[in-house]
Design a protein around this motif. Structure first.
Motif, PDB file in Angstrom:
ATOM      1  N   GLN A 114      -2.269  -1.192  -3.129  1.00 32.70           N
ATOM      2  CA  GLN A 114      -1.017  -0.441  -2.958  1.00 32.70           C
ATOM      3  C   GLN A 114      -0.763   0.496  -4.130  1.00 32.70           C
ATOM      4  O   GLN A 114      -0.382   1.658  -3.935  1.00 32.70           O
ATOM      5  CB  GLN A 114       0.159  -1.408  -2.843  1.00 32.70           C
ATOM      6  CG  GLN A 114       0.208  -2.221  -1.566  1.00 32.70           C
ATOM      7  CD  GLN A 114       1.481  -3.032  -1.502  1.00 32.70           C
ATOM      8  OE1 GLN A 114       2.576  -2.495  -1.358  1.00 32.70           O
ATOM      9  NE2 GLN A 114       1.355  -4.345  -1.634  1.00 32.70           N
ATOM     10  N   LEU A 140      -3.261   3.527  -3.957  1.00 30.20           N
ATOM     11  CA  LEU A 140      -3.034   4.470  -2.868  1.00 30.20           C
ATOM     12  C   LEU A 140      -1.629   5.057  -2.877  1.00 30.20           C
ATOM     13  O   LEU A 140      -1.419   6.191  -2.447  1.00 30.20           O
ATOM     14  CB  LEU A 140      -3.299   3.787  -1.524  1.00 30.20           C
ATOM     15  CG  LEU A 140      -4.726   3.279  -1.291  1.00 30.20           C
ATOM     16  CD1 LEU A 140      -4.854   2.675   0.102  1.00 30.20           C
ATOM     17  CD2 LEU A 140      -5.742   4.400  -1.479  1.00 30.20           C
ATOM     18  N   HIS A 141      -0.671   4.287  -3.368  1.00 22.32           N
ATOM     19  CA  HIS A 141       0.725   4.736  -3.405  1.00 22.32           C
ATOM     20  C   HIS A 141       1.325   4.338  -4.757  1.00 22.32           C
ATOM     21  O   HIS A 141       2.055   3.347  -4.852  1.00 22.32           O
ATOM     22  CB  HIS A 141       1.525   4.104  -2.261  1.00 22.32           C
ATOM     23  CG  HIS A 141       0.883   4.272  -0.920  1.00 22.32           C
ATOM     24  ND1 HIS A 141       0.875   5.487  -0.250  1.00 22.32           N
ATOM     25  CD2 HIS A 141       0.201   3.389  -0.137  1.00 22.32           C
ATOM     26  CE1 HIS A 141       0.230   5.340   0.893  1.00 22.32           C
ATOM     27  NE2 HIS A 141      -0.184   4.093   0.991  1.00 22.32           N
ATOM     28  N   HIS A 198      -7.995   6.479   4.246  1.00 23.81           N
ATOM     29  CA  HIS A 198      -6.955   7.138   3.447  1.00 23.81           C
ATOM     30  C   HIS A 198      -7.477   8.445   2.860  1.00 23.81           C
ATOM     31  O   HIS A 198      -6.791   9.488   2.947  1.00 23.81           O
ATOM     32  CB  HIS A 198      -6.504   6.206   2.323  1.00 23.81           C
ATOM     33  CG  HIS A 198      -5.496   6.819   1.386  1.00 23.81           C
ATOM     34  ND1 HIS A 198      -4.153   6.871   1.654  1.00 23.81           N
ATOM     35  CD2 HIS A 198      -5.661   7.425   0.166  1.00 23.81           C
ATOM     36  CE1 HIS A 198      -3.520   7.464   0.664  1.00 23.81           C
ATOM     37  NE2 HIS A 198      -4.408   7.818  -0.254  1.00 23.81           N
TER      38      HIS A 198
END
Length: 362
Positions: free
Chosen positions: A97, A100-101, A308
């Motif tokens: 997480q 990616l974010h 992604h």
């Protein structure tokens, strides 16, 4: 040395491949019904993927730990090892997480790997330190206790019992512990992998331990083992459907009826796999699935990263999906085709690792 159960590796691989397929559609607004989760109550094939993982965790615990667990001197090291592995799974999920974010403000604390990690730690502890009879009692207590808690105990902020998404006891507990900034749903008011639902998820792991213990018995022949697995699998499915009439089958709540229903189908599927692969020796079809099964966590991680970054590739303002799939297929077919390509792409990486005998474990 314990003989490796080929059917279990293949079964795990089938589950991983299914997970990648349903997690990476081209368009979340255009998905065939079997590849979607149920909106709330009910169960689709997709809803069976996660409980199958936890069922396999239980079976794998038996095959990997039974011999060492027989010696009490090994228990401390085994428990520390289980704790380490469970915490690594949780850390992997949080790490994905954050990569990616980036940012902690809306970091989701519950999650799939988090639940797998917690269930593994607790089921390993129970397998090492308790008898099968004790685990059977715990299985029943977890399912009945969870049913009573969810169905009859008033939720503190509404003063009534509820099985609705935002007003059930689990949602209230998650908001209290994690706060609304760190939950999954768009409204940030509930999470399908919340804390309270981990209790029946432990029962799913115990279901797998029960089946794994039966499958490893030396005093029963293979035909007897498989026959009884089919029988108990069907019995569990029917029991889940009966319980569904007053405690609905629901993956997001991980209801007790869902534990029985999903566990029954997992038992039936493993029985069929064991009979075909380990007993009858029919292994030709296993070639595709073994690479996924032998590197399950790696495949899980790549199923987040590869789509992604592919989605970030653009020609002008259009993504590869919009250029290569949308113009030539119907919306649902385009979305499904993209998911198949993503699954095959990840399989290629898994195949390379498998051929080089590289198996990444935690």
């Amino acid at each position: 040395m314990t003989k490796r159960l080929l059917s279990l590796d293949v079964f795990r691989g089938i589950t991983v491949a299914a997970m990648v397929l349903v997690n990476d559609p081209g368009d979340w607004g255009n998905i065939y019904a079997p590849l979607e989760h149920s909106k709330w109550n009910g169960c689709t094939p997709t809803d069976l993927i996660f409980p199958t993982f936890l069922f396999i965790v239980g079976v794998s615990i038996v095959y990997s730990m039974e011999r060492k667990a027989a010696e009490p001197a090994n228990h401390a090291a085994m428990l520390w090892g289980a704790l380490r592995r469970g915490l690594i799974l949780i850390a992997i999920s949080l790490g994905i997480q954050l990569i990616l974010h980036p940012g902690f403000e809306h970091l989701r604390f519950p999650g799939v790997l988090q639940r797998i990690g917690l269930v593994f730690i607790i089921c390993a502890l129970l397998f090492i330190k308790t008898s099968q009879k004790v685990r059977d009692w715990l299985f029943a207590i977890l399912l009945i206790g969870y049913y009573m808690l969810m169905s009859f105990v008033p939720v503190p902020d509404t003063h009534v019992a509820s099985l609705d998404p935002e007003t059930n006891m689990g949602a209230w507990l998650d908001r209290l512990v994690f706060t609304t900034n760190h939950l999954w749903s768009e409204s940030h008011t509930w999470d399908p992998e919340g804390l309270l639902g981990t209790l029946p998820a432990i029962a799913t792991g115990l279901f797998g331990i029960r089946v794994g213990t039966w499958l490893k018995r030396k005093d029963r022949d293979d035909a007897t083992k498989v026959s009884w697995m089919f029988f108990y699998g069907i019995l569990a499915v029917v029991s889940g459907l009966i319980w569904d009439m007053f405690f609905p089958i629901n993956k997001a709540l991980w209801t007790s009826s869902f534990v029985l229903y999903a566990g029954g189908w997992s038992t039936i599927a493993l029985a069929a796999s064991y009979w075909l692969i380990d007993v009858q020796g029919r292994t030709r079809f296993t070639t595709f699935f073994l690479p996924f099964g032998m590197n399950a966590i790696t495949a899980y991680v790549l199923s987040d990263f590869i789509p992604h970054y592919i989605n970030k590739i653009k020609l002008g303002s259009s993504t590869l999906y919009q250029i290569l799939f949308q113009p030539y297929l119907s919306p649902k077919n385009a979305s499904a085709a993209y998911a198949i390509i993503m699954t095959l792409l990840i399989w290629v990486v898994m195949w390379i690792l498998y051929k080089r005998r590289i198996f990444i474990k935690v």
